[in-house]
Design a protein around this motif. Structure first.
Motif, PDB file in Angstrom:
ATOM      1  N   SER A  51       0.814  -1.220   0.000  1.00 22.60           N
ATOM      2  CA  SER A  51       0.000   0.000   0.000  1.00 22.60           C
ATOM      3  C   SER A  51       0.847   1.269   0.000  1.00 22.60           C
ATOM      4  O   SER A  51       0.360   2.339  -0.372  1.00 22.60           O
ATOM      5  CB  SER A  51      -0.932   0.007   1.213  1.00 22.60           C
ATOM      6  N   THR A 100      -7.890   4.392  -4.589  1.00 22.98           N
ATOM      7  CA  THR A 100      -6.618   3.940  -4.007  1.00 22.98           C
ATOM      8  C   THR A 100      -6.776   2.603  -3.310  1.00 22.98           C
ATOM      9  O   THR A 100      -5.918   1.717  -3.449  1.00 22.98           O
ATOM     10  CB  THR A 100      -6.092   4.998  -3.020  1.00 22.98           C
ATOM     11  N   ILE A 119      -4.814  -0.935  -4.201  1.00 24.26           N
ATOM     12  CA  ILE A 119      -4.101  -1.752  -3.207  1.00 24.26           C
ATOM     13  C   ILE A 119      -4.624  -3.188  -3.249  1.00 24.26           C
ATOM     14  O   ILE A 119      -3.837  -4.152  -3.256  1.00 24.26           O
ATOM     15  CB  ILE A 119      -4.258  -1.148  -1.803  1.00 24.26           C
TER      16      ILE A 119
END
Length: 531
Positions: free
Chosen positions: A55, A179, A183
């Motif tokens: 991440s 996002t 990830i």
């Protein structure tokens, strides 16, 4: 101070305020800046190492896109414990005054209504602005948080953007969700599990988008992992996304495997059971360890050695549960099972998972090779001393004289080794014949483990695939159903050991380029004693 949220707030936050009250929190609760000790935080970070490693680049990109010096991007684990914080030093200093920093628990039970804790509870994207926070001290913040979903189902953690309450974070929700999906996509791509990866979408051009549907199946066509786009298109539960290939698609599984082997990543039409024509790409996975590439740990359903032994057989799962339950006791164990059923492998796995210290020994003795008389007792005592605080594993324990058996099974204070004995013949038969005295074993609260022969196990197909993967050295090799049916015909008197050795031989004869194990690859002489 009023303990009710402003009336113009979403129902989800009103419900969160109610939960906060039920947790016994007051809006004017004083700051209890209790954080994990450095060593405990290090352990927590290590437990989430894979999530943090994959991440980090996405979090850095998100922080640049937010573009505000009065904000921070936070990553919390699935319990709401903050693991990392990225932001401008000035704002991080201000955030730390309300304990918004690594090592602090931001679950609702501790911090009341807040984006991290409420997203953890609801499993959805949550925005909490200023006075929507339950605790008055947190009302200097505006926070947006979204779950990060695990490839195998459930939640891995929470991604959060927090800023000064006066900041405008209207654009943050979409950025956060994107996002999080990036990830999740990366975690799934690098998962060390599964046989075939399938990418699909309703549009061809969308396959170039990193947020297209992505699923992974094992050799039998069972779903191993999926991203949220894949779950959405297949209508799967995000918490328990269990399904099979045949339950989702009309294109035959054998055809998909052939396409993946012959033309990996080439686009082709994929037909689902709803009558849709999708555009897909497929490839056979090369098994690898993600931690070799990135330094991150690998996410598996069960990382333990014992867990890897239970391939789907109910009896083996119960044996694993029994061993785990007695791990903290210092009682003796007896394992019965035919030759090759995995007695020594089970003991090694138990030792690795539950040894009290890193250097706790495992000492093995073949009782049929011991000398006679007092020399046997002396050698056994030496081995018992060497195995102190570890395991003394006695193979063919029925070959020991009854007097030595009684000594070994006597209850003791735990300063000596745990005794585990193994026998090929049934223990009841050995006892009936006077070759095994179980009186002191029973008095010590010992447990008996009965390993089933291969012919009685329900996970034969999974074991074949496991041994093929093991012998394949990282290659993805598809085991044809016809080959499995042929292997089922053999008696396998040597059980797991014989199956593993024969499959190693078969793969060696097939050569390094083979991608499928078919009936013609199996030597006919294997079935000379077939049923």
């Amino acid at each position: 101070m009023a303990a009710s949220p402003p009336t113009s707030r979403p129902e989800s936050l009103i419900a969160s305020w109610q939960r906060s009250r039920e947790h016994g929190l007051r809006p004017d609760e004083p700051l209890n800046d209790t954080a994990l000790a450095p060593g405990e935080l290090t352990d927590r970070i290590a437990a989430n190492n894979r999530l943090l490693a994959f991440s980090r680049p996405m979090i850095e990109g998100l922080y640049r896109q937010i573009g505000s010096p009065s904000s921070t991007v936070l990553l919390a684990d699935r319990q709401g414990m903050i693991l990392s914080a990225l932001g401008h030093t000035d704002f991080l200093d201000r955030a730390s005054r309300v304990a918004l920093r690594p090592g602090v628990d931001w679950s609702e039970a501790v911090m009341g209504t807040n984006a991290i804790g409420t997203a953890l509870h609801t499993g959805t994207v949550v925005t909490v602005q200023g006075d929507q926070h339950y605790l008055a001290r947190n009302r200097i913040l505006t926070c947006v948080a979204t779950p990060i979903l695990a490839p195998t189902g459930g939640m891995l953690g929470i991604l959060d953007v927090s800023s000064d309450a006066r900041e405008n974070l209207t654009h943050a929700e979409a950025l956060l969700r994107t996002t999080a999906e990036l990830i999740e996509h990366r975690l799934l791509e690098t998962l060390d599990d599964g046989f075939l990866t399938l990418h699909f979408h309703t549009r061809r051009d969308a396959l170039a988008d990193p947020l297209h549907a992505l699923v992974v199946f094992d050799e039998g066509g069972r779903l191993v992992a999926s991203n949220r786009k894949g779950r959405g298109m297949l209508g799967l539960d995000a918490r328990h996304p269990a399904t099979t290939y045949e339950a989702c698609f009309a294109t035959p599984w054998s055809s998909l495997v052939a396409l993946a082997a012959q033309a990996p990543d080439a686009p082709f039409p994929l037909y689902d059971l709803k009558g849709r024509t999708l555009i897909a790409r497929a490839n056979l996975r090369t098994r690898r360890r993600a931690d070799t590439e990135s330094g991150a740990g690998t996410a598996r359903r069960d990382d333990s050695r014992l867990g890897a032994i239970a391939h789907g057989d109910g009896r083996m799962a119960r044996i694993v549960d029994t061993l785990r339950n007695c791990a903290t006791e210092w009682t003796p164990l007896l394992i019965e099972g035919e030759m090759g059923t995995g007695k020594a492998h089970l003991v090694r796995a138990f030792h690795e998972d539950h040894k009290p210290t890193v250097d706790a020994p495992l000492i093995g003795i073949d009782c049929t090779a011991l000398p006679d008389g007092e020399a046997a007792a002396a050698e056994l005592d030496r081995a018992w001393a060497q195995a102190a605080n570890g395991i003394l594993f006695l193979v063919e324990i029925d070959a020991l004289p009854a007097t030595l058996q009684a000594r070994l099974f006597d209850a003791h204070d735990g300063s000596r080794a745990r005794v585990i004995g193994a026998a090929r013949q049934p223990l009841a038969e050995l006892r009936r014949d006077g070759r095994l005295d179980l009186r002191t074993f029973e008095a010590s609260g010992g447990h008996i483990i009965s390993l089933p022969p291969l012919r009685e196990r329900d996970d034969f197909d999974e074991l074949v695939r496991h041994f093929v993967r093991e012998a394949g050295g990282g290659r993805s090799i598809y085991v044809c159903p016809e080959a499995l049916a042929l292997l089922h015909r053999h008696r396998w008197p040597g059980n797991l050991r014989e199956l593993r050795n024969q499959l190693r031989l078969v793969l060696a004869l097939m050569g390094d380029e083979a991608s499928q194990l078919c009936p013609e690859d199996i030597p006919p002489e294997l079935f000379e004693n077939a049923a």
